[in-house]
Design a protein around this motif. Structure first.
Motif, short mmCIF file in Angstrom:
data_model
loop_
_atom_site.label_atom_id
_atom_site.label_comp_id
_atom_site.label_asym_id
_atom_site.label_seq_id
_atom_site.Cartn_x
_atom_site.Cartn_y
_atom_site.Cartn_z
N VAL A 3 -2.44 0.13 -4.56
CA VAL A 3 -2.68 -1.06 -3.75
C VAL A 3 -2.23 -2.26 -4.55
CG1 VAL A 3 -4.45 -2.48 -2.67
CG2 VAL A 3 -4.66 -0.01 -2.59
N CYS A 4 -1.25 -2.98 -4.05
CA CYS A 4 -0.68 -4.14 -4.76
C CYS A 4 -0.38 -3.77 -6.22
CB CYS A 4 -1.66 -5.32 -4.71
SG CYS A 4 -2.04 -5.86 -3.04
N GLY A 5 0.12 -2.57 -6.43
CA GLY A 5 0.49 -2.13 -7.78
C GLY A 5 -0.63 -1.48 -8.57
N CYS A 6 -1.88 -1.57 -8.08
CA CYS A 6 -3.02 -0.98 -8.81
C CYS A 6 -3.25 0.45 -8.35
CB CYS A 6 -4.30 -1.76 -8.54
SG CYS A 6 -4.27 -3.42 -9.14
N ASP A 7 -3.39 1.35 -9.31
CA ASP A 7 -3.72 2.74 -8.99
C ASP A 7 -5.21 2.80 -8.66
OD1 ASP A 7 -4.24 5.44 -8.95
OD2 ASP A 7 -2.96 5.90 -10.66
N THR A 8 -5.55 3.23 -7.45
CA THR A 8 -6.97 3.19 -7.03
C THR A 8 -7.83 4.16 -7.84
OG1 THR A 8 -6.61 4.86 -5.32
CG2 THR A 8 -6.41 2.56 -4.65
N ALA A 9 -7.20 5.20 -8.41
CA ALA A 9 -7.96 6.17 -9.20
C ALA A 9 -8.43 5.55 -10.51
CB ALA A 9 -7.12 7.41 -9.46
N ARG A 10 -7.74 4.50 -10.95
CA ARG A 10 -8.07 3.90 -12.25
C ARG A 10 -8.71 2.53 -12.11
NH1 ARG A 10 -2.58 5.46 -15.54
NH2 ARG A 10 -2.75 7.70 -15.23
N THR A 11 -8.94 2.10 -10.88
CA THR A 11 -9.49 0.76 -10.67
C THR A 11 -10.78 0.88 -9.87
OG1 THR A 11 -7.19 0.07 -10.43
CG2 THR A 11 -8.86 -1.58 -9.94
N ARG A 12 -11.77 0.08 -10.25
CA ARG A 12 -13.04 0.10 -9.52
C ARG A 12 -12.86 -0.45 -8.12
NH1 ARG A 12 -17.29 -2.37 -13.87
NH2 ARG A 12 -17.59 -0.49 -15.10
N THR A 13 -13.63 0.11 -7.20
CA THR A 13 -13.57 -0.36 -5.81
C THR A 13 -13.91 -1.84 -5.73
OG1 THR A 13 -14.18 1.82 -5.05
CG2 THR A 13 -14.50 0.03 -3.50
N LEU B 56 -12.82 3.82 -2.47
CA LEU B 56 -14.15 4.41 -2.21
C LEU B 56 -14.08 5.92 -2.40
CD1 LEU B 56 -15.38 2.43 0.93
CD2 LEU B 56 -16.46 2.47 -1.32
N LEU B 57 -12.92 6.48 -2.11
CA LEU B 57 -12.65 7.88 -2.43
C LEU B 57 -11.42 7.90 -3.34
CD1 LEU B 57 -13.02 9.52 1.12
CD2 LEU B 57 -14.72 9.47 -0.70
N LYS B 58 -11.43 8.79 -4.30
CA LYS B 58 -10.28 8.91 -5.20
C LYS B 58 -9.52 10.18 -4.83
CE LYS B 58 -12.23 5.58 -7.71
NZ LYS B 58 -11.79 4.18 -7.60
N PRO B 59 -8.20 10.12 -4.83
CA PRO B 59 -7.44 11.31 -4.44
C PRO B 59 -7.64 12.47 -5.41
CG PRO B 59 -5.97 9.55 -5.17
CD PRO B 59 -7.32 8.97 -5.14
N LEU C 266 0.86 -1.18 0.00
CA LEU C 266 0.00 0.00 0.00
C LEU C 266 0.89 1.24 0.00
CD1 LEU C 266 -2.82 1.28 0.34
CD2 LEU C 266 -2.56 1.01 2.79
N LYS C 267 0.69 2.10 -0.99
CA LYS C 267 1.59 3.24 -1.12
C LYS C 267 0.79 4.53 -1.36
CE LYS C 267 5.94 4.29 -3.43
NZ LYS C 267 6.85 3.88 -4.49
N PHE C 268 1.02 5.51 -0.51
CA PHE C 268 0.44 6.85 -0.69
C PHE C 268 1.56 7.77 -1.14
CE2 PHE C 268 -3.84 7.45 1.39
CZ PHE C 268 -4.14 6.09 1.47
N GLU C 269 1.36 8.44 -2.26
CA GLU C 269 2.39 9.37 -2.77
C GLU C 269 1.80 10.78 -2.84
OE1 GLU C 269 3.90 7.99 -6.53
OE2 GLU C 269 4.12 5.97 -5.76
N ASP C 270 2.14 11.60 -1.87
CA ASP C 270 1.74 13.01 -1.83
C ASP C 270 0.23 13.16 -2.13
OD1 ASP C 270 2.23 15.68 -1.40
OD2 ASP C 270 2.68 16.11 -3.50
N VAL C 271 -0.55 12.46 -1.36
CA VAL C 271 -2.00 12.38 -1.61
C VAL C 271 -2.73 13.56 -0.97
CG1 VAL C 271 -4.10 11.05 -1.15
CG2 VAL C 271 -2.02 9.89 -1.88
N TYR C 272 -3.57 14.19 -1.76
CA TYR C 272 -4.48 15.23 -1.29
C TYR C 272 -5.90 14.75 -1.57
CZ TYR C 272 -0.75 18.70 -0.87
OH TYR C 272 0.37 19.39 -0.48
N PHE C 273 -6.79 15.05 -0.64
CA PHE C 273 -8.20 14.78 -0.90
C PHE C 273 -9.03 15.88 -0.24
CE2 PHE C 273 -12.38 13.28 0.28
CZ PHE C 273 -12.85 12.86 -0.94
N ALA C 274 -10.02 16.37 -0.94
CA ALA C 274 -10.86 17.43 -0.38
C ALA C 274 -12.33 17.10 -0.55
CB ALA C 274 -10.55 18.75 -1.09
N TYR C 275 -13.08 17.21 0.54
CA TYR C 275 -14.55 17.19 0.44
C TYR C 275 -14.97 18.58 0.02
CZ TYR C 275 -14.76 12.77 3.05
OH TYR C 275 -14.62 11.48 3.45
N ALA C 276 -16.29 18.78 -0.14
CA ALA C 276 -16.78 20.10 -0.54
C ALA C 276 -16.40 21.18 0.47
CB ALA C 276 -18.29 20.05 -0.72
#
Lengths: 272, 253
Positions: A60-70, A50-53, A2-12
């Motif tokens: 996750v295990c090499g998969c980019d969560t932004a490009r893969t379905r939950t 469930l949330l995309k950065p 599991l790897k987070f690289e300079d992740v930003y996330f903002a709600y409204a």
């Protein structure tokens, strides 16, 4: 894993996760700590897509969560929610445990084997109705259904909330055994005793920023980090630090056994 | 965006109106949509609703609600337009379906009405606290408090249930259930089993609320226990005057 690289996330309402980077390797047991609203649950939801950065990358295990379905990431990441009732929707415990397997395992015989193994592991009666069980039992059913597909990473959002000591010990016992068998664990918890007993590494969040990342022992003794995150260490390290402040050699004690040993040593050296 | 029934705090001239005035205006605008058979008038009322949203400082929210309603209206338009047989035929389709000018006119009016009627109610709920609605229902309309409480509580629970359903879907997606598919019919089929946890959590929540209300002496409350007073000022008179003008105009055009 599991790897987070300079992740930003903002709600409204504004930024929630701000420039978070870390990496968790196979078999690690990591506790995620922080006060309410620090961004712990948001960070967990980023782990399985469930949330995309907003920016940065979560892998996750090499998969980019932004490009893969939950739903596709579910085979890698098991997610236990704080409220088990949201996960339960079948008429029997047996069906409930098998539900996650339907999407992960094609072979029926293998599904039955894994389902029965989970029921046995947790001591669950497969014929019972999930909503008729106690809070702890429902949490067990939810955990069994998450574990049945044998995910590589397990994300636990406050798994022991609302459980009594026996239920908490049972759940954490299973999680600990899984971790020993190689499953990576990321666990959100406000219970410092559980964190100190089971986790080996701690991530500390404050206002969406990662302010601490290190071994649990060191993190709990890092007063600046703990104060900034409004956290209190577990009782034994807290007691050890308080006594150490008085000049005695207890600062290293982290468990009950270590404290007893330190006390015995201190008593021995005090004797003429 | 908050749920379309959630209150949005503010201090606009519309927020400051008497809650009874807001109720009358919203129902007055709904009535005017049904009094007219003119498409342009209904469209004008819908635009007026958007202007009210801007005046209340919730222009983005009202625009989003309006767009959502337009999508629903478009779906209803398509459902209706093939089944009205009267009028001149404009288009003949397979399976005996046909589109007529009367069908297009009726369906367009129906779709426009849906958006124009729903908007004022949504706006009213966005700028009026549920407790104020309950109070004016009791004080001015003489509705027993328990009924007003039931109504406002039911309204209050809708966004909570929406949130609960979203949480349940999220939990199921995390288990591998394919809610994140683009297939609408598959999504609907997957949604059905989720009614069980939603129903159970809803019943539990309502039971807790009922017990909590009883513990705080809900049944002891009499008619005279409300203490809040609502003034009726020049702004209320002006707003009601405009509302009456709209109703009269829509009835005449």
């Amino acid at each position: 894993m599991l790897k987070f690289e300079d992740v930003y996330f903002a709600y409204a309402g504004g930024d929630t996760i701000t420039g978070v980077s870390f990496e968790i390797g196979r078999g690690e047991f990591v506790a995620l700590m922080g006060e309410n609203g620090a961004g712990k649950s948001t960070l967990c939801r980023l782990c399985n897509g469930l949330l995309k950065p907003s920016s940065g990358r979560v892998a996750v295990c090499g998969c980019d969560t932004a490009r893969t379905r939950t739903s596709a990431l579910a085979k890698y990441v098991g997610f236990l929610f704080q409220n088990p009732d949201r996960q339960l929707c079948k008429n029997t415990v047996r069906e409930e445990v098998e539900l996650g397997l339907e999407y992960a395992v094609a072979d029926k015989a293998e599904r039955v084997r894994r389902r029965d193994a989970m029921l046995e592991l947790f001591g669950l009666d497969g014929d019972r109705e999930p909503f008729g069980l106690s809070r702890g039992e429902r949490q067990k059913v939810a955990l069994a259904s998450v574990l049945a597909p044998e995910p590589d990473i397990l994300v636990l959002d406050e798994p022991t909330t609302g459980l009594d000591y026996r239920e908490c010990a049972a759940i954490m016992g299973v999680i600990s055994r899984l971790n020993s068998a190689g499953t990576t664990i990321l666990m959100v918890s406000h219970d410092m005793e559980v964190v100190s007993d089971f986790a080996s590494r701690a991530l500390v969040l404050n206002g969406g920023r990662l302010i601490g990342d290190g071994a649990v022992r060191e993190t709990m003794r890092a007063r600046r980090v703990m104060n900034e995150a409004s956290l209190l260490p577990a009782q034994i390290p807290s007691l050890a630090m308080r006594i150490a402040d008085l000049g005695a050699e207890y600062a290293g004690a982290f468990t009950v056994d270590e404290m007893v040993s330190a006390a015995a040593n201190a008593r021995g050296s005090a004797r003429p | 965006m908050k749920g379309f029934l959630d209150y949005v705090d503010g201090n606009s001239v519309l927020h400051r109106l008497n809650p009874m005035t807001k109720l009358i205006i919203s129902f007055g605008l709904c009535a005017s949509c049904f009094l007219t058979q003119n498409h342009a008038v209904v469209a004008a009322i819908a635009l007026f609703d958007l202007c009210l949203g801007a005046l209340a400082g919730i222009s983005r929210r009202s625009a989003l609600i309006f767009i959502s309603l337009l999508k629903l209206s478009a779906a209803l338009f398509l459902l209706q337009v093939f089944f009205v047989r009267q009028g001149n035929i404009l288009l003949v389709l397979p399976f005996g379906l046909r589109v007529t000018d009367a069908g297009v006119s009726f369906s367009a009016l129906f779709a426009l009405r849906l958006a124009a009627v729903t908007m004022p109610l949504s706006l009213m709920l966005s700028i009026t606290r549920m407790s104020d609605i309950a109070n004016v229902l009791v004080r001015y309309l003489g509705i027993p408090y328990k009924y007003a409480f039931v109504l406002t509580t039911a309204m209050r629970f809708i966004p909570l249930f929406t949130e609960e359903m979203a949480g349940i879907m999220e939990a199921q997606t995390a288990r591998g259930v394919r809610f994140d598919t683009g297939n609408f019919f598959r999504k609907v089929r997957l949604l059905l089993p989720l009614c069980v946890p939603l129903l159970i959590s809803s019943v539990r929540r309502i039971e807790v609320s009922a017990i909590s209300a009883e513990l705080r002496g809900f049944n002891l409350r009499g008619r005279s226990s409300g203490y809040k007073r609502y003034s009726f000022g020049a702004n209320d008179a002006a707003a009601l005057f405009i509302c009456v003008m709209i109703i009269v105009a829509s009835a005449m055009i």
